[in-house]
Design a protein around this motif. Sequence first.
Motif, PDB file in Angstrom:
ATOM      1  N   GLY A   9       0.878  -1.120  -0.180  1.00 11.30           N
ATOM      2  CA  GLY A   9       0.097  -0.249  -0.039  1.00 11.30           C
ATOM      3  C   GLY A   9       0.908   1.263   0.047  1.00 11.30           C
ATOM      4  N   LYS A  10       2.059   1.251   0.361  1.00  8.13           N
ATOM      5  CA  LYS A  10       2.882   2.407   0.606  1.00  8.13           C
ATOM      6  C   LYS A  10       3.505   2.473  -0.948  1.00  8.13           C
ATOM      7  CE  LYS A  10       5.469   3.405   4.126  1.00  8.13           C
ATOM      8  NZ  LYS A  10       6.429   3.268   5.047  1.00  8.13           N
ATOM      9  N   THR A  11       3.658   3.585  -1.355  1.00  2.17           N
ATOM     10  CA  THR A  11       4.403   4.046  -2.609  1.00  2.17           C
ATOM     11  C   THR A  11       4.947   5.219  -2.781  1.00  2.17           C
ATOM     12  OG1 THR A  11       4.275   3.848  -4.952  1.00  2.17           O
ATOM     13  CG2 THR A  11       2.322   4.575  -3.847  1.00  2.17           C
ATOM     14  N   GLU A  12       6.174   5.795  -3.445  1.00  2.00           N
ATOM     15  CA  GLU A  12       6.536   6.949  -3.393  1.00  2.00           C
ATOM     16  C   GLU A  12       6.874   7.182  -4.964  1.00  2.00           C
ATOM     17  OE1 GLU A  12       8.954   7.699   0.687  1.00  2.00           O
ATOM     18  OE2 GLU A  12      10.134   6.376  -0.928  1.00  2.00           O
ATOM     19  N   LEU A  13       7.279   6.161  -5.750  1.00  2.00           N
ATOM     20  CA  LEU A  13       7.609   6.324  -7.164  1.00  2.00           C
ATOM     21  C   LEU A  13       6.519   5.618  -8.066  1.00  2.00           C
ATOM     22  CD1 LEU A  13      11.380   5.650  -6.722  1.00  2.00           C
ATOM     23  CD2 LEU A  13      10.092   7.587  -6.484  1.00  2.00           C
ATOM     24  N   SER A  14       6.269   6.010  -9.168  1.00  2.00           N
ATOM     25  CA  SER A  14       5.064   5.637 -10.025  1.00  2.00           C
ATOM     26  C   SER A  14       5.693   4.491 -10.591  1.00  2.00           C
ATOM     27  CB  SER A  14       4.712   6.657 -11.117  1.00  2.00           C
ATOM     28  OG  SER A  14       5.778   6.840 -11.991  1.00  2.00           O
ATOM     29  N   PRO A  15       4.484   3.564 -11.210  1.00  2.00           N
ATOM     30  CA  PRO A  15       5.048   2.287 -11.992  1.00  2.00           C
ATOM     31  C   PRO A  15       5.942   2.751 -13.267  1.00  2.00           C
ATOM     32  CG  PRO A  15       2.875   1.947 -11.201  1.00  2.00           C
ATOM     33  CD  PRO A  15       3.368   3.639 -10.636  1.00  2.00           C
ATOM     34  N   ALA A  16       5.493   3.901 -13.831  1.00  2.00           N
ATOM     35  CA  ALA A  16       6.195   4.294 -15.129  1.00  2.00           C
ATOM     36  C   ALA A  16       7.603   4.607 -14.681  1.00  2.00           C
ATOM     37  CB  ALA A  16       5.589   5.549 -15.762  1.00  2.00           C
ATOM     38  N   LEU A  17       7.641   5.334 -13.753  1.00  2.00           N
ATOM     39  CA  LEU A  17       8.952   5.586 -13.184  1.00  2.00           C
ATOM     40  C   LEU A  17       9.995   4.403 -13.066  1.00  2.00           C
ATOM     41  CD1 LEU A  17      10.445   8.522 -10.760  1.00  2.00           C
ATOM     42  CD2 LEU A  17      11.162   6.426 -10.929  1.00  2.00           C
ATOM     43  N   LEU A  18       9.607   3.549 -12.326  1.00  2.00           N
ATOM     44  CA  LEU A  18      10.108   2.241 -12.179  1.00  2.00           C
ATOM     45  C   LEU A  18      10.272   1.464 -13.337  1.00  2.00           C
ATOM     46  CD1 LEU A  18       8.260   1.153  -8.952  1.00  2.00           C
ATOM     47  CD2 LEU A  18      10.607   1.946  -8.961  1.00  2.00           C
ATOM     48  N   ARG A  19       9.276   1.285 -14.163  1.00  2.00           N
ATOM     49  CA  ARG A  19       9.855   0.653 -15.401  1.00  2.00           C
ATOM     50  C   ARG A  19      11.016   1.191 -16.556  1.00  2.00           C
ATOM     51  NH1 ARG A  19       4.089  -0.075 -15.391  1.00  2.00           N
ATOM     52  NH2 ARG A  19       3.680   1.775 -16.419  1.00  2.00           N
ATOM     53  N   ALA A  20      10.936   2.434 -16.427  1.00  2.00           N
ATOM     54  CA  ALA A  20      11.711   3.163 -17.083  1.00  2.00           C
ATOM     55  C   ALA A  20      13.396   3.409 -16.518  1.00  2.00           C
ATOM     56  CB  ALA A  20      11.494   4.831 -17.257  1.00  2.00           C
ATOM     57  N   SER A  21      13.456   2.966 -15.185  1.00  2.00           N
ATOM     58  CA  SER A  21      14.768   2.992 -14.653  1.00  2.00           C
ATOM     59  C   SER A  21      15.491   1.614 -14.219  1.00  2.00           C
ATOM     60  CB  SER A  21      14.455   3.378 -13.062  1.00  2.00           C
ATOM     61  OG  SER A  21      13.782   4.648 -13.085  1.00  2.00           O
ATOM     62  N   ARG A  22      16.604   1.564 -13.763  1.00  2.00           N
ATOM     63  CA  ARG A  22      17.288   0.258 -13.527  1.00  2.00           C
ATOM     64  C   ARG A  22      16.929  -0.107 -12.127  1.00  2.00           C
ATOM     65  NH1 ARG A  22      22.614  -1.698 -11.707  1.00  2.00           N
ATOM     66  NH2 ARG A  22      22.830  -3.847 -12.676  1.00  2.00           N
TER      67      ARG A  22
ATOM     68  N   ASP B 199      24.302   1.356 -18.038  1.00  2.00           N
ATOM     69  CA  ASP B 199      23.962   2.242 -19.157  1.00  2.00           C
ATOM     70  C   ASP B 199      23.632   3.658 -18.385  1.00  2.00           C
ATOM     71  OD1 ASP B 199      21.153   2.227 -17.907  1.00  2.00           O
ATOM     72  OD2 ASP B 199      21.006   0.101 -19.414  1.00  2.00           O
ATOM     73  N   ASP B 200      23.000   4.612 -19.272  1.00  2.00           N
ATOM     74  CA  ASP B 200      22.775   5.801 -18.530  1.00  2.00           C
ATOM     75  C   ASP B 200      21.402   6.026 -18.199  1.00  2.00           C
ATOM     76  OD1 ASP B 200      25.205   7.044 -19.309  1.00  2.00           O
ATOM     77  OD2 ASP B 200      24.617   7.872 -21.272  1.00  2.00           O
ATOM     78  N   ARG B 201      20.901   4.985 -17.799  1.00  2.00           N
ATOM     79  CA  ARG B 201      19.310   5.123 -17.129  1.00  2.00           C
ATOM     80  C   ARG B 201      19.527   5.458 -15.746  1.00  2.00           C
ATOM     81  NH1 ARG B 201      16.667  -0.825 -17.428  1.00  2.00           N
ATOM     82  NH2 ARG B 201      18.889  -1.090 -17.289  1.00  2.00           N
ATOM     83  N   ALA B 202      18.523   6.048 -15.154  1.00  2.00           N
ATOM     84  CA  ALA B 202      18.332   6.272 -13.755  1.00  2.00           C
ATOM     85  C   ALA B 202      18.276   4.883 -13.166  1.00  2.00           C
ATOM     86  CB  ALA B 202      17.225   7.269 -13.569  1.00  2.00           C
ATOM     87  N   THR B 203      18.936   4.934 -11.783  1.00  2.00           N
ATOM     88  CA  THR B 203      19.030   3.862 -11.092  1.00  2.00           C
ATOM     89  C   THR B 203      17.988   4.186  -9.729  1.00  2.00           C
ATOM     90  OG1 THR B 203      20.865   4.662  -9.791  1.00  2.00           O
ATOM     91  CG2 THR B 203      21.296   2.946 -11.641  1.00  2.00           C
TER      92      THR B 203
END
Length: 303
Positions: free
Chosen positions: A211-224, A265-269
């Motif tokens: 139930g707790k969340t701070e980062l969106s699923p889209a952000l997580l999918r686009a990151s390492r 790579d250059d992706r955000a971690t």
Amino acid sequence: MTLLLSRADVKAALDVPAVLAALGAGFRATGDPLPAQRVGARLPGPGTAMCLLPGLLPGVPAYTVKVNAKFPAATPALRGIVCLHALADGELLALLDSASVTAWRTGLAAALATHALAPEHATRVAVIGAGAQNRTVLKALRTLRPVDEVYAYDLDPARAAAVGRAVPTARAAVEAADIVLTATWSREPLLDADVLRPGLHLTSLGFDEPGKTELSPALLRASRLVVDDPALAAASGVLHGAALDPAHATTLADVLRGTAPARPDDRATVYAPIGLPWQDLALAWPVYLAARSAATATSFTFH
């Protein structure tokens, strides 16, 4: 005799470099440890109860069992104890304040991961949620790398100003920094994928229960994405909350062992741990040894 170690006792006996070394060794350890057990339950009120067991580490002749409750509106928000037992016969060696053990071991482990995953040149830090947990992470991170600037966002502007340069939004904090530390009770994403840029690192401590969340699923999918335990992350942590496949995540253990690159790579971690029982032992054991040697803590016998 059982040592009773208060928050002040834990702080006095804490050797930050020693605990960082123990945490690093724990992540690098190989073999087949017992599965981490996190048993949680909602209480008929504003809090939740949690038990973490068993805390085990190779070479440490003890184990921990932690029982605590979380009440977000309370100070401290975490209440409970860490029980330190002798591995040979179960003798109760110490009872430690859970709030301080949890804050320090979480903060030190998060700093260790942040240092490993963030680019070497990253020295500007954004703090989102300026409570005790992020203050601990920031303090530990400063022992590992230079921190030149700190930007802070919190619902309480005065609390943010006590940590760094207060900014009006979470997004503004991220835009100013190379490293982002989030530690909140949020149940809605605070950041979305549009804040990402090459070289950015985020450590999110708000995925520690369903139930707790701070980062969106889209952000997580686009990151390492890097986690501490894939099974727990899938059951009740970041993978569960974002409905991501475990294959999407790398483990911090693999990064620290050198079997996976820190930044391929250059992706955000993103590092999004759930917290593991052995981390309590990595802190409780050296604290117990130091407190026993100092002979200043209160002791008690149940016999």
